[in-house]
Design a protein around this motif. Structure first.
Motif, PDB file in Angstrom:
ATOM      1  N   ASP A  70       0.845  -1.194   0.000  1.00 46.23           N
ATOM      2  CA  ASP A  70       0.000   0.000   0.000  1.00 46.23           C
ATOM      3  C   ASP A  70       0.881   1.243   0.000  1.00 46.23           C
ATOM      4  O   ASP A  70       1.415   1.637   1.045  1.00 46.23           O
ATOM      5  N   PRO A  71       1.047   1.873  -1.158  1.00 46.81           N
ATOM      6  CA  PRO A  71       1.944   3.024  -1.254  1.00 46.81           C
ATOM      7  C   PRO A  71       1.513   4.175  -0.340  1.00 46.81           C
ATOM      8  O   PRO A  71       2.335   5.011   0.035  1.00 46.81           O
ATOM      9  N   LEU A  72       0.238   4.208   0.025  1.00 47.11           N
ATOM     10  CA  LEU A  72      -0.230   5.322   0.862  1.00 47.11           C
ATOM     11  C   LEU A  72       0.441   5.326   2.234  1.00 47.11           C
ATOM     12  O   LEU A  72       0.441   6.355   2.920  1.00 47.11           O
ATOM     13  N   GLN A  73       1.005   4.170   2.624  1.00 44.76           N
ATOM     14  CA  GLN A  73       1.733   4.129   3.891  1.00 44.76           C
ATOM     15  C   GLN A  73       3.011   4.962   3.816  1.00 44.76           C
ATOM     16  O   GLN A  73       3.581   5.304   4.844  1.00 44.76           O
ATOM     17  N   ASN A  74       3.471   5.240   2.595  1.00 41.41           N
ATOM     18  CA  ASN A  74       4.649   6.097   2.402  1.00 41.41           C
ATOM     19  C   ASN A  74       4.257   7.246   1.484  1.00 41.41           C
ATOM     20  O   ASN A  74       4.564   7.250   0.304  1.00 41.41           O
ATOM     21  N   SER A  75       3.536   8.225   2.038  1.00 41.60           N
ATOM     22  CA  SER A  75       3.001   9.266   1.164  1.00 41.60           C
ATOM     23  C   SER A  75       3.840  10.531   1.160  1.00 41.60           C
ATOM     24  O   SER A  75       3.545  11.481   0.443  1.00 41.60           O
ATOM     25  N   LYS A  76       4.921  10.533   1.955  1.00 39.60           N
ATOM     26  CA  LYS A  76       5.799  11.711   1.903  1.00 39.60           C
ATOM     27  C   LYS A  76       6.607  11.681   0.610  1.00 39.60           C
ATOM     28  O   LYS A  76       6.836  10.607   0.056  1.00 39.60           O
ATOM     29  N   PRO A  77       7.040  12.851   0.143  1.00 42.68           N
ATOM     30  CA  PRO A  77       7.864  12.840  -1.078  1.00 42.68           C
ATOM     31  C   PRO A  77       9.188  12.094  -0.853  1.00 42.68           C
ATOM     32  O   PRO A  77       9.842  12.301   0.169  1.00 42.68           O
ATOM     33  N   VAL A  78       9.535  11.244  -1.794  1.00 41.46           N
ATOM     34  CA  VAL A  78      10.735  10.413  -1.655  1.00 41.46           C
ATOM     35  C   VAL A  78      11.640  10.604  -2.857  1.00 41.46           C
ATOM     36  O   VAL A  78      11.164  10.679  -3.999  1.00 41.46           O
ATOM     37  N   THR A  79      12.945  10.664  -2.600  1.00 40.63           N
ATOM     38  CA  THR A  79      13.887  10.563  -3.715  1.00 40.63           C
ATOM     39  C   THR A  79      14.846   9.422  -3.406  1.00 40.63           C
ATOM     40  O   THR A  79      15.009   9.040  -2.251  1.00 40.63           O
ATOM     41  N   LEU A  80      15.424   8.876  -4.451  1.00 41.61           N
ATOM     42  CA  LEU A  80      16.288   7.706  -4.283  1.00 41.61           C
ATOM     43  C   LEU A  80      17.734   8.056  -4.582  1.00 41.61           C
ATOM     44  O   LEU A  80      18.055   8.541  -5.671  1.00 41.61           O
ATOM     45  N   HIS A  81      18.582   7.846  -3.579  1.00 43.61           N
ATOM     46  CA  HIS A  81      20.024   7.942  -3.822  1.00 43.61           C
ATOM     47  C   HIS A  81      20.500   6.551  -4.242  1.00 43.61           C
ATOM     48  O   HIS A  81      20.340   5.595  -3.496  1.00 43.61           O
ATOM     49  N   ASP A  82      21.048   6.444  -5.447  1.00 41.64           N
ATOM     50  CA  ASP A  82      21.525   5.141  -5.924  1.00 41.64           C
ATOM     51  C   ASP A  82      22.879   4.824  -5.303  1.00 41.64           C
ATOM     52  O   ASP A  82      23.861   5.514  -5.605  1.00 41.64           O
ATOM     53  N   PRO A  83      22.963   3.805  -4.463  1.00 38.21           N
ATOM     54  CA  PRO A  83      24.296   3.424  -3.969  1.00 38.21           C
ATOM     55  C   PRO A  83      25.183   3.008  -5.151  1.00 38.21           C
ATOM     56  O   PRO A  83      24.758   2.272  -6.032  1.00 38.21           O
ATOM     57  N   CYS A  84      26.417   3.540  -5.156  1.00 39.51           N
ATOM     58  CA  CYS A  84      27.309   3.344  -6.308  1.00 39.51           C
ATOM     59  C   CYS A  84      27.477   1.880  -6.670  1.00 39.51           C
ATOM     60  O   CYS A  84      27.411   1.504  -7.831  1.00 39.51           O
ATOM     61  N   ASN A  85      27.729   1.059  -5.640  1.00 33.45           N
ATOM     62  CA  ASN A  85      28.005  -0.336  -5.924  1.00 33.45           C
ATOM     63  C   ASN A  85      26.792  -1.059  -6.480  1.00 33.45           C
ATOM     64  O   ASN A  85      26.928  -2.014  -7.226  1.00 33.45           O
TER      65      ASN A  85
END
Lengths: 460, 275
Positions: free
Chosen positions: A331-346
């Motif tokens: 249920d994506p609504l459980q995480n409704s704050k804006p999110v960005t993804l930092h891609d770990p280099c490895n």
């Protein structure tokens, strides 16, 4: 020793600490000679190193693509110049052009000062491989700093952080020096936390004989990132897996990869395989740890001294697979704050996790905003290769190294209202970014990806 | 001088070049690919890997993505260089008539010679100008300046002089050289015949051009110019096919687990009465 002739350096391991990881320091007056001797051994073995020494044309493309140079504007933090610190010695002793035209090609005699330069700049490199990704030839500075760090380690020049972590792993099976009772206690506590917060019953089986799946968490998840381990526990409980955590290896990381790829890294690999054999598991699943995942996925096949009997996958691979098969109800609504993804280099430049992370992200958050650049093009958090030094000078450097990351996060706007989430699914990224989001005032909370999965599982 | 540069040195040049290449490539081959350090995302087939390496080698893919100016300069320079090298070979072999030899195009010998001249002139100029740009870039652009060693600039200067002399012979009528003369000279060299008496070697520009080329070839295997091969050797390590192990967890049946309401306190299996 935080500074040497104007160069910042991490605090060093003492002789006692070095002996704990089986190193007898070389006396200073013998160091330069030994350095050349070791370099000669290593160059004859690693082709990736030889080519990094011999193929660079110095086009300079790597400069603006390295977060350490962008953050510090220190010329020695340009990837090719970082490699040049060892290349100038390589040329002087192992090439005709360096022997005959030393000045013209920039060759230099070995000296203690050069070794100090190596120590300073090879431990400012986060081995993120962005230079290899960008280089027209694919030259990997990582291969140079691996060798440089290995060589320094053999001489007895190792950061305190790395050597004590290596020793802790040997003693307890994790980097945080957590003994088994501490592990069991923490996991019981997490079960309670999960019951209180999410209302579900999750057990964390330790050393369960006959388990099918061996889960290797990052030890930092016991202390600093509990929601990552709780998320993994909830995931395994949700899918009804017969899983266990081995008390002898509660560590997804492998610092040997970062300073001693011969002895320390191999020792950790064998320790893992022993645990898998003792527990009789069928598959090994890896937790959130960037360098550790690369060390496991790409290096275990060539470091294991026995045939490898267990498939090893990353928990993201498994979660993404179940999402693709529509077996997980999230249920994506459980995480409704804006999110960005930092891609770990490895993950993105060495382990191909790029797409799977996005499959998971899109399934469990409502407002996912990509950074620019992202995926394989993303920049390092600034702490990669465990350069998480706390000496004041090195800490200042870490702030500079994360400048590019801060710009990227700010540009996504996720932290504008002060309630954004910066998803950084790697223990080193997390350890670097927890303080850095404060230093740069980014208005985001740092979380792992499995944290978000655990939160969004629909149980009923 | 004519004897040394024109007659004796060429044999040394070829020998040193070949031995040097064997030495340098052997030195690379002697070291192993110890661990798998392929860069992800990975090519899934050999074809994809070849395509990736090919686009880097022939189109300078990464330079295009990350630095358009350098891409334009470097690609043009290398493209012109490639054409100049090929031009030398076919020009001296076919006296400029090479295009007429391509069947089906209907190109006359006269036209072919004109085309040969035209291409030679264009690429000669492009090569000179782009080399000049690369040198300018090294002296002017901050990042390039910071990584440049004296030898990097010297190589560009060296090539500029070499190409410059070539252009003088092409564009200044007094020093122009007919294809036939070079053809005869090279043929004689290959047949180990004396060449010192030849008219060609009286042309000072030719002699200097020939000397510079020979020094270049002698130094080539020991220099940064080997990057043309180093690039392929490096990409052979970092652009490899890799297949992920199959995901899927042993003895896991998610729908059965959910039906059994595992983990839910009021569930069938773990109903401990906690709410």
């Amino acid at each position: 020793m935080p500074e040497y002739k104007g160069m910042v350096q991490p605090a060093r391991a003492s002789i006692t600490e070095l002996r704990k990881i089986h190193i007898e320091p070389v006396p200073d007056e013998l160091k330069p000679g030994k350095a050349v001797e070791y370099l000669d051994q290593l160059r004859k073995k690693f082709r990736s190193f030889v080519l990094a020494m011999e193929s660079c044309t110095k086009c300079g493309l790597c400069a603006e693509n390295c977060h350490t140079y962008l953050g510090t504007r220190d010329p020695n933090n340009i990837p090719t110049n970082r490699a040049e610190l060892i290349r100038k010695i390589y040329k002087r002793y192992f090439t005709l052009e360096g022997r005959w035209f030393g000045k013209l090609v920039g060759a230099e005699d070995i000296s203690l000062d050069v070794l100090e330069q190596w120590y300073s700049y090879f431990y400012q490199c986060s081995q993120c491989r962005r230079c290899a990704h960008v280089c027209p030839f694919g030259i990997d500075t990582c291969e140079v700093t691996f060798i440089g760090r290995q060589l320094l380690h053999w001489l007895g020049i190792t950061p305190k952080l790395h050597s004590t972590t290596g020793a802790a792993m040997e003693k307890t099976g994790n980097h945080s020096a957590l003994p088994k009772p501490g592990i069991v206690d923490t996991l019981e506590f997490m079960s309670e936390e999960i019951r209180d917060e999410f209302g579900v019953e999750v057990e964390f089986p330790v050393d369960k004989p006959g388990a099918d799946i061996m889960y290797i968490p990052s030890s930092a998840d016991f202390l600093l990132n509990p929601y990552t381990l709780m998320g993994a526990g909830m995931f395994f409980a949700y899918i009804g897996a017969n899983w266990t955590i081995p008390s002898t290896v509660t560590e997804a990381g492998n610092f040997g990869f970062l300073f001693d790829q011969y002895s320390t890294q191999r020792g950790n690999v064998m320790r893992l395989l022993n645990a898998a054999q003792e527990l009789g598991v069928k598959k090994i699943v890896w937790g959130e740890c960037g360098h550790g995942w690369r060390a496991a996925k790409m290096y275990i096949p060539t470091l294991a001294d026995r045939p490898l009997r267990w498939p090893i996958t990353h928990i993201h691979d498994e979660v993404a697979n179940l999402i693709r098969n529509k077996e997980l109800k999230l249920d994506p609504l459980q995480n409704s704050k804006p999110v960005t993804l930092h891609d770990p280099c490895n993950y993105v430049r060495a382990c191909g996790l790029n797409e799977n992370m996005r499959v998971i992200m899109n399934a469990c958050v409502t407002d996912f905003r990509e950074m620019n650049p992202h995926g394989a093009d993303n920049f390092c958090c600034g702490g990669g290769a465990a350069i998480l030094f706390d000496d004041p000078e090195m800490y200042q450097r870490r702030i500079m190294f994360s400048k590019k990351k801060a710009e990227q996060v700010r540009a996504t706007g996720v932290g504008e209202d002060g309630d954004g989430i910066l998803c950084a699914p790697c223990s080193i990224c997390k350890a670097q970014l927890y303080p850095m989001v404060e230093e740069h005032n980014l208005g985001v909370e740092v979380k792992g990806l499995i944290d978000l999965v655990g939160r969004s599982l629909v149980w009923k | 001088m004519k004897l040394f540069i024109g007659q004796i040195l060429p044999y040394f040049t070829v020998t040193i070049f070949i031995l040097g290449m064997i030495y340098r490539l052997g030195r690379w081959a002697g070291a192993q690919i110890v661990h798998n350090i392929t860069l992800s995302p990975w090519p899934q087939t050999k074809g994809q890997a070849a395509l990736r390496v090919g686009t880097e080698a022939f189109l300078f893919r990464n330079l295009f993505i990350y630095d358009k100016a350098l891409w334009a300069g470097a690609l043009l320079m290398h493209f012109a260089l490639l054409n100049v090298l090929i031009g030398h070979l076919v020009g001296f072999a076919f006296f400029g008539t090479q295009f007429a030899l391509i069947p089906g195009l209907g190109i006359t010998t006269e036209l072919s010679k004109a085309m040969s001249d035209c291409f030679g002139s264009i690429f000669g100029i492009v090569l000179f100008v782009t080399l000049l740009y690369l040198l300018y870039r090294r002296l002017a652009k901050e990042a390039a300046k910071l990584v440049t060693k004296p030898s990097d600039n010297l190589w560009l200067l060296y090539l500029l002089v070499l190409v410059g002399i070539g252009n003088i012979m092409r564009f200044v009528p007094n020093y122009h050289i007919d294809y036939v003369l070079v053809h005869d000279y090279v043929t004689a060299l290959i047949l180990f015949c004396p060449v010192v008496h030849m008219e060609l070697l009286n042309n000072g520009f030719f002699l200097v051009h020939l000397l510079l080329v020979q020094i270049l070839l002698i130094v080539f295997p020991f220099s940064k110019l080997m990057h043309v091969f180093g690039m392929f050797a490096e990409r052979y390590i970092v652009n490899r096919v890799y297949h992920d192990p199959a995901p899927g967890l042993p003895n896991v049946d998610v729908s059965a687990a959910r039906q059994a309401e595992l983990g839910i306190p009021d569930g069938i299996l773990q109903g401990r009465g906690y709410k």
